[in-house]
Scaffold this motif. Structure first.
Motif, PDB file in Angstrom:
ATOM      1  N   LEU A   1       0.757  -1.100  -0.033  1.00 34.79           N
ATOM      2  CA  LEU A   1      -0.123  -0.035  -0.009  1.00 34.79           C
ATOM      3  C   LEU A   1       0.999   1.290  -0.039  1.00 34.79           C
ATOM      4  O   LEU A   1       2.070   1.103   0.476  1.00 34.79           O
ATOM      5  CB  LEU A   1      -0.853   0.022   1.211  1.00 34.79           C
ATOM      6  CG  LEU A   1      -2.134  -0.869   1.231  1.00 34.79           C
ATOM      7  CD1 LEU A   1      -2.760  -0.929   0.111  1.00 34.79           C
ATOM      8  CD2 LEU A   1      -1.554  -2.323   1.670  1.00 34.79           C
ATOM      9  N   VAL A   2       0.372   2.378  -0.676  1.00 36.27           N
ATOM     10  CA  VAL A   2       1.008   3.560  -0.639  1.00 36.27           C
ATOM     11  C   VAL A   2       0.164   4.736  -0.236  1.00 36.27           C
ATOM     12  O   VAL A   2      -0.888   4.781  -0.860  1.00 36.27           O
ATOM     13  CB  VAL A   2       1.599   3.960  -2.131  1.00 36.27           C
ATOM     14  CG1 VAL A   2       2.389   5.033  -2.161  1.00 36.27           C
ATOM     15  CG2 VAL A   2       2.413   2.764  -2.811  1.00 36.27           C
ATOM     16  N   GLY A   3       0.726   5.231   0.555  1.00 37.31           N
ATOM     17  CA  GLY A   3      -0.037   6.556   0.939  1.00 37.31           C
ATOM     18  C   GLY A   3       0.349   7.112   2.529  1.00 37.31           C
ATOM     19  O   GLY A   3       1.139   6.466   3.081  1.00 37.31           O
ATOM     20  N   ALA A   4       0.077   8.478   2.698  1.00 37.20           N
ATOM     21  CA  ALA A   4       0.557   9.218   3.852  1.00 37.20           C
ATOM     22  C   ALA A   4      -0.327  10.051   4.184  1.00 37.20           C
ATOM     23  O   ALA A   4      -1.080  11.014   3.383  1.00 37.20           O
ATOM     24  CB  ALA A   4       2.180   9.463   3.715  1.00 37.20           C
ATOM     25  N   THR A   5      -0.222  10.318   5.512  1.00 40.92           N
ATOM     26  CA  THR A   5      -0.930  11.527   6.015  1.00 40.92           C
ATOM     27  C   THR A   5      -0.157  12.663   6.402  1.00 40.92           C
ATOM     28  O   THR A   5       0.776  12.525   7.196  1.00 40.92           O
ATOM     29  CB  THR A   5      -2.139  11.253   7.386  1.00 40.92           C
ATOM     30  OG1 THR A   5      -2.906  10.263   6.922  1.00 40.92           O
ATOM     31  CG2 THR A   5      -2.774  12.582   7.770  1.00 40.92           C
ATOM     32  N   LEU A   6      -0.314  14.004   6.058  1.00 41.79           N
ATOM     33  CA  LEU A   6       0.835  14.792   6.207  1.00 41.79           C
ATOM     34  C   LEU A   6       0.156  15.892   7.125  1.00 41.79           C
ATOM     35  O   LEU A   6       0.405  17.216   6.711  1.00 41.79           O
ATOM     36  CB  LEU A   6       1.180  15.532   4.628  1.00 41.79           C
ATOM     37  CG  LEU A   6       1.402  14.590   3.664  1.00 41.79           C
ATOM     38  CD1 LEU A   6       1.498  15.497   2.381  1.00 41.79           C
ATOM     39  CD2 LEU A   6       2.749  13.841   3.927  1.00 41.79           C
ATOM     40  N   GLY A   7      -0.648  15.568   8.062  1.00 48.00           N
ATOM     41  CA  GLY A   7      -0.996  16.645   9.264  1.00 48.00           C
ATOM     42  C   GLY A   7      -1.995  17.556   8.473  1.00 48.00           C
ATOM     43  O   GLY A   7      -2.990  17.363   7.933  1.00 48.00           O
TER      44      GLY A   7
ATOM     45  N   ALA B   1     -11.400  17.037  10.382  1.00 43.62           N
ATOM     46  CA  ALA B   1      -9.996  16.656  10.024  1.00 43.62           C
ATOM     47  C   ALA B   1      -9.108  16.081  11.049  1.00 43.62           C
ATOM     48  O   ALA B   1      -8.182  16.778  11.273  1.00 43.62           O
ATOM     49  CB  ALA B   1      -9.564  17.675   9.328  1.00 43.62           C
ATOM     50  N   PRO B   2      -9.698  15.283  11.862  1.00 42.37           N
ATOM     51  CA  PRO B   2      -9.155  14.717  12.922  1.00 42.37           C
ATOM     52  C   PRO B   2      -7.912  13.936  12.327  1.00 42.37           C
ATOM     53  O   PRO B   2      -7.783  13.423  11.294  1.00 42.37           O
ATOM     54  CB  PRO B   2      -9.929  14.141  13.840  1.00 42.37           C
ATOM     55  CG  PRO B   2     -11.199  13.346  12.870  1.00 42.37           C
ATOM     56  CD  PRO B   2     -11.208  14.623  11.852  1.00 42.37           C
ATOM     57  N   SER B   3      -6.885  13.551  13.504  1.00 39.60           N
ATOM     58  CA  SER B   3      -5.861  12.617  12.953  1.00 39.60           C
ATOM     59  C   SER B   3      -6.621  11.279  12.674  1.00 39.60           C
ATOM     60  O   SER B   3      -7.182  10.635  13.298  1.00 39.60           O
ATOM     61  CB  SER B   3      -4.938  12.389  14.243  1.00 39.60           C
ATOM     62  OG  SER B   3      -3.749  11.468  13.809  1.00 39.60           O
TER      63      SER B   3
ATOM     64  N   GLY C   1      -3.277  17.371   4.991  1.00 36.01           N
ATOM     65  CA  GLY C   1      -4.198  16.254   4.326  1.00 36.01           C
ATOM     66  C   GLY C   1      -3.532  15.021   3.747  1.00 36.01           C
ATOM     67  O   GLY C   1      -2.133  14.804   4.475  1.00 36.01           O
ATOM     68  N   GLU C   2      -3.988  14.461   2.963  1.00 40.12           N
ATOM     69  CA  GLU C   2      -3.167  13.087   2.523  1.00 40.12           C
ATOM     70  C   GLU C   2      -2.287  13.551   1.352  1.00 40.12           C
ATOM     71  O   GLU C   2      -2.346  14.507   0.468  1.00 40.12           O
ATOM     72  CB  GLU C   2      -4.313  12.071   1.821  1.00 40.12           C
ATOM     73  CG  GLU C   2      -5.101  11.473   2.657  1.00 40.12           C
ATOM     74  CD  GLU C   2      -5.978  10.508   2.141  1.00 40.12           C
ATOM     75  OE1 GLU C   2      -5.508   9.304   1.972  1.00 40.12           O
ATOM     76  OE2 GLU C   2      -7.187  10.553   2.394  1.00 40.12           O
TER      77      GLU C   2
ATOM     78  N   TYR D   1      -8.151   8.699   4.062  1.00 38.37           N
ATOM     79  CA  TYR D   1      -7.727   7.208   3.333  1.00 38.37           C
ATOM     80  C   TYR D   1      -8.336   7.356   2.013  1.00 38.37           C
ATOM     81  O   TYR D   1      -8.837   6.288   1.552  1.00 38.37           O
ATOM     82  CB  TYR D   1      -7.974   6.126   4.167  1.00 38.37           C
ATOM     83  CG  TYR D   1      -6.943   6.289   5.425  1.00 38.37           C
ATOM     84  CD1 TYR D   1      -5.571   6.718   5.736  1.00 38.37           C
ATOM     85  CD2 TYR D   1      -7.922   6.030   6.692  1.00 38.37           C
ATOM     86  CE1 TYR D   1      -4.974   6.696   6.822  1.00 38.37           C
ATOM     87  CE2 TYR D   1      -7.177   6.248   7.813  1.00 38.37           C
ATOM     88  CZ  TYR D   1      -5.893   6.388   7.998  1.00 38.37           C
ATOM     89  OH  TYR D   1      -5.239   6.692   9.022  1.00 38.37           O
ATOM     90  N   THR D   2      -8.605   8.444   1.319  1.00 35.99           N
ATOM     91  CA  THR D   2      -9.333   8.367  -0.156  1.00 35.99           C
ATOM     92  C   THR D   2      -7.918   8.497  -1.157  1.00 35.99           C
ATOM     93  O   THR D   2      -8.447   8.220  -2.170  1.00 35.99           O
ATOM     94  CB  THR D   2     -10.265   9.449  -0.218  1.00 35.99           C
ATOM     95  OG1 THR D   2      -9.319  10.764  -0.010  1.00 35.99           O
ATOM     96  CG2 THR D   2     -11.331   9.746   0.823  1.00 35.99           C
ATOM     97  N   LYS D   3      -6.991   8.663  -0.556  1.00 38.27           N
ATOM     98  CA  LYS D   3      -5.909   8.794  -1.842  1.00 38.27           C
ATOM     99  C   LYS D   3      -4.646   7.393  -1.206  1.00 38.27           C
ATOM    100  O   LYS D   3      -3.411   7.752  -1.459  1.00 38.27           O
ATOM    101  CB  LYS D   3      -5.065  10.155  -1.602  1.00 38.27           C
ATOM    102  CG  LYS D   3      -5.989  11.265  -1.897  1.00 38.27           C
ATOM    103  CD  LYS D   3      -5.373  12.554  -1.989  1.00 38.27           C
ATOM    104  CE  LYS D   3      -6.196  13.643  -2.479  1.00 38.27           C
ATOM    105  NZ  LYS D   3      -5.677  15.184  -2.321  1.00 38.27           N
TER     106      LYS D   3
END
Length: 790
Positions: free
Chosen positions: A113-119, A663-665, A122-123, A161-163
């Motif tokens: 899986l590829v993805g990350a949350t950037l605070g 937009a919570p963590s 957003g994503e 987690y939409t991206k």
């Protein structure tokens, strides 16, 4: 940007109110300036250890640049608070690329899986990038395009987690060590493609159960976390003069069950069923239930069920005798012998009238928080009740009917059945005296979800299978209908506790036992429906773990283990094999093994990033910084814990806040290495995780590989204080250079990954050194030594 910092939160790194403007940063790559478009901030507790007052927090500033950084380009970032420089190597580790740290079966699905949350940004916007699977030499062996994998079911705004994107490399089946590389992002941790992965996981979970054993000593070569036999002194039978037990019972009785017509069990004197034995009773053995040293008989029964079911119903599981335990290699299935260790304890916890004690507990306090297990407190048994007794009857009847046990240990099987019969006779006398409803007294939440109805149905099902006597089938027909919605927890959770165990037993053993065909078919359908639930929930999760959709709607993430859900998918696959069910077993274990946003392996002693501060009294009183290996840890949590030393600081440091109205963590990212009871799993769950891993191990060459444990040695040359010293780990003819990982741990120092040698500078006096090597097939080699440096 931003390394971990300890204890205090430097003001120059607090951007929770306002991020620095883009112009505050100067980014230069290969002599050219790269303009910064946007800046984001996130902060998370990385580690919180109450024992040493060690609090570490990770802060990150995230920069969006006007153009991509080219592969091989050297980039320097300068700001008022930090300056960093790095080369954009295509093989650099990327925390946005998530794969199982242990690896993938050659014959199974393989998805990263590829993805990350950037605070506050957003994503991470990944897009349909190309990915490459590279071997150990860096050569590309497979190429593909990322496919979108958005999460479904969260109700917060914006939805998280939409991206997320999936890299499917299932086509690759050549054994080897690989990394997943994504253009512009970097690479995953290294992992194996090899059928030995199943044995790797199974041996780890089995080792975790070994570390939970009570009443016996743990020793090399099976573990470096050795201790003398614990809690072997007879436990006391409480009386009205047992003050602490009386106080605990009074406190627990305030949580009265509305379905209970019997008096609240507020003291020993109020128990429906007085103790038959007096003084002291031998209740040694079994397993510590969770992070404390108590033993709950209902969970003991559930542990026996999971292990016995796996041994009897997973083809080939009853022949696996090489999990690396003291009993391995003796010709009897390791799973059954682990179950027998618990069943023997259950038999010791049977009172003279046939009933079973509810709990074995410290005599004078709730938790033995300040002692290792072999220096534990004197213990006491809690009164009997019908739910614990019914669960114990069921477990003993089930293991007594195991074909493998009857063939290898007929005397033990007969003894277990005698104890089960005596326990059921106790229940029948209780019902005669007090009626079905009036016989039940709640003690704790253990076994209280359906009062005692589910445990009774389970006991009747197991007794019907074990004895073949029609009277148990007649009782079962009255007490259990798997189509009844009242057998569901919270209206949607199938296969919960006693009802789930009864359903599995009837589905797999009921036909041979002559139970009604319509009941057997209804139970088989319930098992399949529960498996389809796991498939549905995993499909709705961007990271492929079966997080229940009802829990997702309310953000109720507690005590979640992917292996626990994999067990139900496995049971369904045994009835109706399908690619989707098998993939769900695998994906849940992948999530626990590091294919998650935090890149954490949620089994101690596995993975490149692993928990070290877990809910464990044994670990809290040990000099080692790493906890005992093989313990499953909950992989999801709702909020950061409240801890006495840190109070609410862990919650306050989380940014974006976990409870923000907008937009919570994101929930899958809310991990911190801390003592958190929402991640404390019981040994019954550990046994279910082991069962799912065994499902992957059967049919592989490792299922027949001889292994019990091998003596290893740390060779230490003459040591001088203040001078570099190199020590070496050896293990006979075993080539430890092929180990997946070798962890070295020294007293007072941080543990490190290393090779077969470790070089350090000893201080004057005695030094402790330990090493633990993990082979790709899960064989563990442990060694410990002490030496003096002058």
């Amino acid at each position: 940007l931003g390394p971990d910092y300890r204890t205090g939160a430097p003001r120059e790194w607090d951007f929770s109110r306002r991020c620095p403007p883009p112009e505050a940063f100067r980014v230069v790559g290969e002599g050219r300036s790269l303009s910064v478009l946007r800046v984001g901030f996130r902060r998370r507790v990385a580690y919180a250890c109450e024992r040493t007052d060690d609090l570490r927090v990770t802060c990150a500033l995230c920069l969006v640049l006007a153009r991509p950084v080219a592969a091989g380009e050297r980039v320097r970032v300068v700001s008022p608070i930090a300056a960093v420089e790095a080369v954009a190597s295509p093989f650099r580790y990327s925390p946005a690329v998530h794969c199982s740290h242990e690896g993938y079966l050659t014959r199974g699905p393989k998805v990263g899986l590829v993805g990350a949350t950037l605070g506050t940004l957003g994503e991470l916007d990944v897009g349909p990038q190309r990915f490459t699977l590279v071997d150990e030499r860096g050569h590309g062996v497979f190429r593909g395009v990322l496919r979108p994998r958005a999460d479904r079911g969260f109700t917060c705004e914006p939805p998280p987690y939409t991206k997320v994107w999936a890299a499917d490399f299932t086509e690759v089946s050549t054994p080897g060590r690989y990394r997943l590389v994504v253009e512009g992002l970097g690479a995953s941790h290294p992992f194996f493609i090899d059928d030995a992965v199943g044995a790797d996981l199974a041996r780890a979970y089995a080792l975790g159960l070994y570390h939970q054993r009570c009443g016996v000593g743990l020793s090399l070569p099976y573990t470096r976390f050795a201790h003398a036999p614990c809690h072997v002194a007879p436990a006391e039978v409480p009386t009205v003069r047992s003050r602490h037990t009386q106080d605990v019972l009074l406190e627990l009785s305030r949580q009265r069950d509305g379905r209970q017509s019997a008096p609240a069990l507020s003291s020993v004197a109020r128990a429906r069923f007085p103790f038959s034995k007096a003084g002291r009773v031998d209740v040694h053995g079994g397993h510590h239930d969770a992070g404390d040293y108590s033993k709950y008989l209902i969970d003991s029964a559930l542990l026996v069920h999971a292990l016995t079911f796996t041994a009897d119903c997973v083809p080939g599981a009853s022949r696996i005798d090489n999990l690396g335990l003291p009993e391995s290699g003796d010709g009897v299935a390791d799973l059954l012998q682990m179950a027998c260790h618990e069943a023997d304890f259950i038999c010791r916890a049977q009172d003279g009238d046939g009933g079973f004690y509810f709990l074995v507990y410290p005599r004078d306090r709730k938790y033995e928080w300040d002692v290792p297990p072999d220096r534990g407190d004197r213990q006491v048994v809690f009164p009997k009740n019908t739910s614990a007794t019914a669960a114990c009857v069921a477990a003993l009847a089930q293991i007594s009917a195991s074909p493998s046990l009857r063939a290898s240990r007929p005397r033990e099987a007969a003894r277990y059945l005698r104890a089960a019969r005596a326990g059921f006779a106790f229940l029948e006398r209780a019902w005669t005296l007090h009626g079905r409803v009036g016989a039940y007294q709640r003690i704790t939440h253990y076994g209280a979800e359906f009062a005692d109805r589910d445990e009774i149905a389970w006991a009747e099902a197991e007794m019907a299978v074990a004895t073949g006597e029609p009277r148990y089938a007649r009782l079962l027909a009255v007490d259990f209908d798997p189509r009844d919605p009242e057998t569901l927890r919270w209206t949607w959770w199938r296969m919960y506790e006693g009802y789930g165990c009864a359903t599995r037993t009837i589905a797999f053993r009921g036909r041979a036992a002559g139970l009604p065909a319509d009941l057997v078919e209804a139970c088989r359908q319930r098992v399949l429906d529960a498996g389809r639930d796991q498939v549905l929930w995993a499909d709705a999760c961007a990271y492929r773990t079966s997080f229940p959709l009802p829990d997702k709607r309310f953000g109720n993430a507690v005590w979640h283990a992917g292996g626990d859900h994999a067990f139900d998918a496995m049971a369904a696959a045994l009835i109706a094999p399908s690619a989707s069910l098998f993939a769900t077993v695998v994906s849940n274990l992948d999530f626990d093994q590091g294919a998650n946003p935090s890149n954490v392996d949620f089994v101690t002693g596995l993975g490149w990033r692993r928990p070290r501060e877990i809910v464990s009294q044994a670990h809290a009183n040990d000099w080692r910084k790493l906890p005992p290996s093989g313990l499953a840890v909950g992989s999801l949590r709702s909020v950061e814990p409240f801890l006495p030393r840190f109070g609410t600081r862990l919650r306050e440091l989380s940014f974006p806040p976990d409870d923000a109205p907008r937009a919570p963590s994101p929930l899958y990212d809310r991990w911190s290495d801390s003592w958190h009871v929402q991640t404390e799993l019981v040994t019954a769950t550990q046994a279910r995780c082991l069962g799912a891993a065994i499902f992957l191990m059967v049919g592989t060459p490792q299922a027949r590989q001889p292994w019990r444990g091998a003596a290893a040695e740390i060779r230490v040359p003459p040591a001088r204080a203040g001078e570099p010293l190199t020590v070496r780990l050896t293990c006979g003819a075993l080539d430890l250079s092929k180990a997946s990982r070798i962890v070295w741990e020294r007293a007072g120092c941080e543990p490190v990954f290393g090779g077969v040698t470790l070089t350090f500078t000893p201080l004057p006096g005695v030094s402790k050194v330990e090493a633990e090597a993990q082979m790709p097939d899960g064989r563990r080699i442990s060694a410990a030594t002490s030496f003096s440096a002058r």
